[in-house]
Each structure stands twice: as structure tokens, then as C-alpha cells.
Scaffold this motif. Structure first.
Motif, PDB file in Angstrom:
ATOM      1  N   THR A 161       0.828  -1.205   0.000  1.00 22.13           N
ATOM      2  CA  THR A 161       0.000   0.000   0.000  1.00 22.13           C
ATOM      3  C   THR A 161       0.864   1.257   0.000  1.00 22.13           C
ATOM      4  N   SER A 162       1.918   1.239   0.782  1.00 19.95           N
ATOM      5  CA  SER A 162       2.810   2.389   0.866  1.00 19.95           C
ATOM      6  C   SER A 162       3.534   2.637  -0.455  1.00 19.95           C
ATOM      7  N   ILE A 163       4.022   1.568  -1.093  1.00 14.70           N
ATOM      8  CA  ILE A 163       4.685   1.693  -2.387  1.00 14.70           C
ATOM      9  C   ILE A 163       3.705   2.209  -3.436  1.00 14.70           C
ATOM     10  N   LYS A 164       2.501   1.642  -3.444  1.00 17.75           N
ATOM     11  CA  LYS A 164       1.482   2.065  -4.420  1.00 17.75           C
ATOM     12  C   LYS A 164       1.144   3.541  -4.261  1.00 17.75           C
ATOM     13  N   HIS A 165       0.996   3.971  -3.036  1.00 19.40           N
ATOM     14  CA  HIS A 165       0.689   5.379  -2.768  1.00 19.40           C
ATOM     15  C   HIS A 165       1.827   6.280  -3.259  1.00 19.40           C
ATOM     16  N   SER A 166       3.058   5.860  -3.041  1.00 19.17           N
ATOM     17  CA  SER A 166       4.220   6.635  -3.461  1.00 19.17           C
ATOM     18  C   SER A 166       4.334   6.715  -4.987  1.00 19.17           C
ATOM     19  N   ILE A 167       4.151   5.590  -5.671  1.00 16.56           N
ATOM     20  CA  ILE A 167       4.248   5.570  -7.134  1.00 16.56           C
ATOM     21  C   ILE A 167       3.116   6.362  -7.781  1.00 16.56           C
ATOM     22  N   THR A 168       1.949   6.375  -7.154  1.00 17.14           N
ATOM     23  CA  THR A 168       0.791   7.093  -7.703  1.00 17.14           C
ATOM     24  C   THR A 168       1.096   8.579  -7.896  1.00 17.14           C
ATOM     25  N   LYS A 169       2.027   9.109  -7.125  1.00 14.19           N
ATOM     26  CA  LYS A 169       2.414  10.514  -7.278  1.00 14.19           C
ATOM     27  C   LYS A 169       3.161  10.752  -8.586  1.00 14.19           C
ATOM     28  N   GLN A 170       3.723   9.680  -9.172  1.00 10.26           N
ATOM     29  CA  GLN A 170       4.526   9.807 -10.384  1.00 10.26           C
ATOM     30  C   GLN A 170       3.830   9.296 -11.645  1.00 10.26           C
ATOM     31  N   THR A 171       2.770   8.511 -11.508  1.00 12.17           N
ATOM     32  CA  THR A 171       2.085   7.924 -12.661  1.00 12.17           C
ATOM     33  C   THR A 171       0.615   7.695 -12.317  1.00 12.17           C
ATOM     34  N   ASP A 172      -0.137   7.124 -13.240  1.00 13.46           N
ATOM     35  CA  ASP A 172      -1.561   6.888 -12.992  1.00 13.46           C
ATOM     36  C   ASP A 172      -1.772   5.695 -12.055  1.00 13.46           C
ATOM     37  N   SER A 173      -2.961   5.572 -11.522  1.00 22.00           N
ATOM     38  CA  SER A 173      -3.239   4.545 -10.511  1.00 22.00           C
ATOM     39  C   SER A 173      -3.162   3.123 -11.050  1.00 22.00           C
ATOM     40  N   ASN A 174      -3.518   2.910 -12.326  1.00 21.31           N
ATOM     41  CA  ASN A 174      -3.426   1.556 -12.900  1.00 21.31           C
ATOM     42  C   ASN A 174      -1.983   1.079 -12.981  1.00 21.31           C
ATOM     43  N   GLU A 175      -1.107   1.925 -13.492  1.00 23.85           N
ATOM     44  CA  GLU A 175       0.305   1.552 -13.574  1.00 23.85           C
ATOM     45  C   GLU A 175       0.903   1.424 -12.176  1.00 23.85           C
ATOM     46  N   ALA A 176       0.507   2.277 -11.261  1.00 20.39           N
ATOM     47  CA  ALA A 176       1.008   2.205  -9.890  1.00 20.39           C
ATOM     48  C   ALA A 176       0.656   0.865  -9.256  1.00 20.39           C
ATOM     49  N   GLU A 177      -0.551   0.401  -9.509  1.00 20.78           N
ATOM     50  CA  GLU A 177      -0.969  -0.894  -8.969  1.00 20.78           C
ATOM     51  C   GLU A 177      -0.162  -2.034  -9.585  1.00 20.78           C
ATOM     52  N   GLU A 178       0.032  -1.992 -10.902  1.00 19.83           N
ATOM     53  CA  GLU A 178       0.826  -3.017 -11.589  1.00 19.83           C
ATOM     54  C   GLU A 178       2.258  -3.058 -11.049  1.00 19.83           C
ATOM     55  N   LEU A 179       2.892  -1.897 -10.981  1.00 21.35           N
ATOM     56  CA  LEU A 179       4.276  -1.829 -10.522  1.00 21.35           C
ATOM     57  C   LEU A 179       4.415  -2.251  -9.063  1.00 21.35           C
ATOM     58  N   SER A 180       3.502  -1.819  -8.224  1.00 17.24           N
ATOM     59  CA  SER A 180       3.553  -2.177  -6.802  1.00 17.24           C
ATOM     60  C   SER A 180       3.460  -3.677  -6.611  1.00 17.24           C
ATOM     61  N   SER A 181       2.578  -4.292  -7.349  1.00 16.16           N
ATOM     62  CA  SER A 181       2.406  -5.739  -7.256  1.00 16.16           C
ATOM     63  C   SER A 181       3.675  -6.470  -7.692  1.00 16.16           C
ATOM     64  N   ARG A 182       4.249  -6.026  -8.789  1.00 16.07           N
ATOM     65  CA  ARG A 182       5.472  -6.662  -9.285  1.00 16.07           C
ATOM     66  C   ARG A 182       6.641  -6.440  -8.333  1.00 16.07           C
ATOM     67  N   ILE A 183       6.771  -5.234  -7.805  1.00 13.86           N
ATOM     68  CA  ILE A 183       7.857  -4.934  -6.858  1.00 13.86           C
ATOM     69  C   ILE A 183       7.726  -5.806  -5.622  1.00 13.86           C
ATOM     70  N   ARG A 184       6.518  -5.958  -5.122  1.00 10.49           N
ATOM     71  CA  ARG A 184       6.311  -6.808  -3.940  1.00 10.49           C
ATOM     72  C   ARG A 184       6.721  -8.234  -4.241  1.00 10.49           C
ATOM     73  N   GLN A 185       6.359  -8.749  -5.406  1.00  7.91           N
ATOM     74  CA  GLN A 185       6.726 -10.106  -5.784  1.00  7.91           C
ATOM     75  C   GLN A 185       8.245 -10.248  -5.922  1.00  7.91           C
ATOM     76  N   TRP A 186       8.867  -9.341  -6.664  1.00 11.85           N
ATOM     77  CA  TRP A 186      10.323  -9.417  -6.885  1.00 11.85           C
ATOM     78  C   TRP A 186      11.107  -9.321  -5.581  1.00 11.85           C
ATOM     79  N   THR A 187      10.714  -8.403  -4.702  1.00  7.44           N
ATOM     80  CA  THR A 187      11.475  -8.226  -3.455  1.00  7.44           C
ATOM     81  C   THR A 187      11.230  -9.367  -2.480  1.00  7.44           C
ATOM     82  N   SER A 188      10.077 -10.009  -2.541  1.00  8.91           N
ATOM     83  CA  SER A 188       9.829 -11.153  -1.648  1.00  8.91           C
ATOM     84  C   SER A 188      10.640 -12.372  -2.052  1.00  8.91           C
ATOM     85  N   GLU A 189      11.062 -12.419  -3.332  1.00  9.06           N
ATOM     86  CA  GLU A 189      11.878 -13.533  -3.819  1.00  9.06           C
ATOM     87  C   GLU A 189      13.340 -13.401  -3.410  1.00  9.06           C
ATOM     88  N   MET A 190      13.744 -12.237  -2.957  1.00 15.31           N
ATOM     89  CA  MET A 190      15.149 -12.003  -2.633  1.00 15.31           C
ATOM     90  C   MET A 190      15.521 -12.594  -1.283  1.00 15.31           C
TER      91      MET A 190
END
Length: 79
Positions: free
Chosen positions: A50-79
């Protein structure tokens, strides 16, 4: 550092992920959005998403923010 490509509704974005195991932290950056986000390992979960999505939303639209946030969460959880 890992570099991931995100292909979404607004095209391709390069996502840079740096993990600092000594400090137990991760830095994520998307240069094309002029955006970055730093967090500690113990901040994982829905609250982080939620925090990442809120932060990215300031730089792009809400649809892309949701996509990116989801992918970032997945990628970072794999590390």
C-alpha cells in the motif's frame, strides 16, 4: 543489484532493485519515473504494498502504480 523489466499498460519500465543484506534493507528505483523507495526487511506485507502504491501514484496513474507495486512486492519477496 537486480534489474527487472516491467511491461504494462504504459509500456516498458526498468526497475532497479538493490538489496543490502548487512543493513537488512532494499532500495527500489524506477529512473523513467524519477521514483525510488527504501524499506527494511521487517516492513514486508500488505502495508508495504500500500505504501509503495501510494508513493508511485504521485509519479504515474493509478493503474500503472498498482501493476508496478504488485510486481515490486513479488520481486522483493523472492530475494
Amino acid at each position: 543489484m537486480k534489474i527487472r523489466k516491467s511491461y504494462g499498460s504504459n509500456g516498458e519500465r526498468s526497475v532497479y532493485i538493490h538489496e543490502n543484506k548487512k543493513e537488512e534493507s532494499i532500495l527500489v528505483a524506477i529512473p523513467s519515473l524519477e521514483w525510488s523507495y527504501f524499506f527494511k526487511y521487517d516492513e514486508a506485507g500488505e502495508e508495504l504494498y500500500t505504501s509503495i502504491k501510494h508513493s508511485i501514484t504521485k509519479q504515474t496513474d493509478s493503474n500503472e502504480a498498482e501493476e508496478l507495486s504488485s510486481r515490486i512486492r513479488q520481486w522483493t519477496s523472492e530475494m
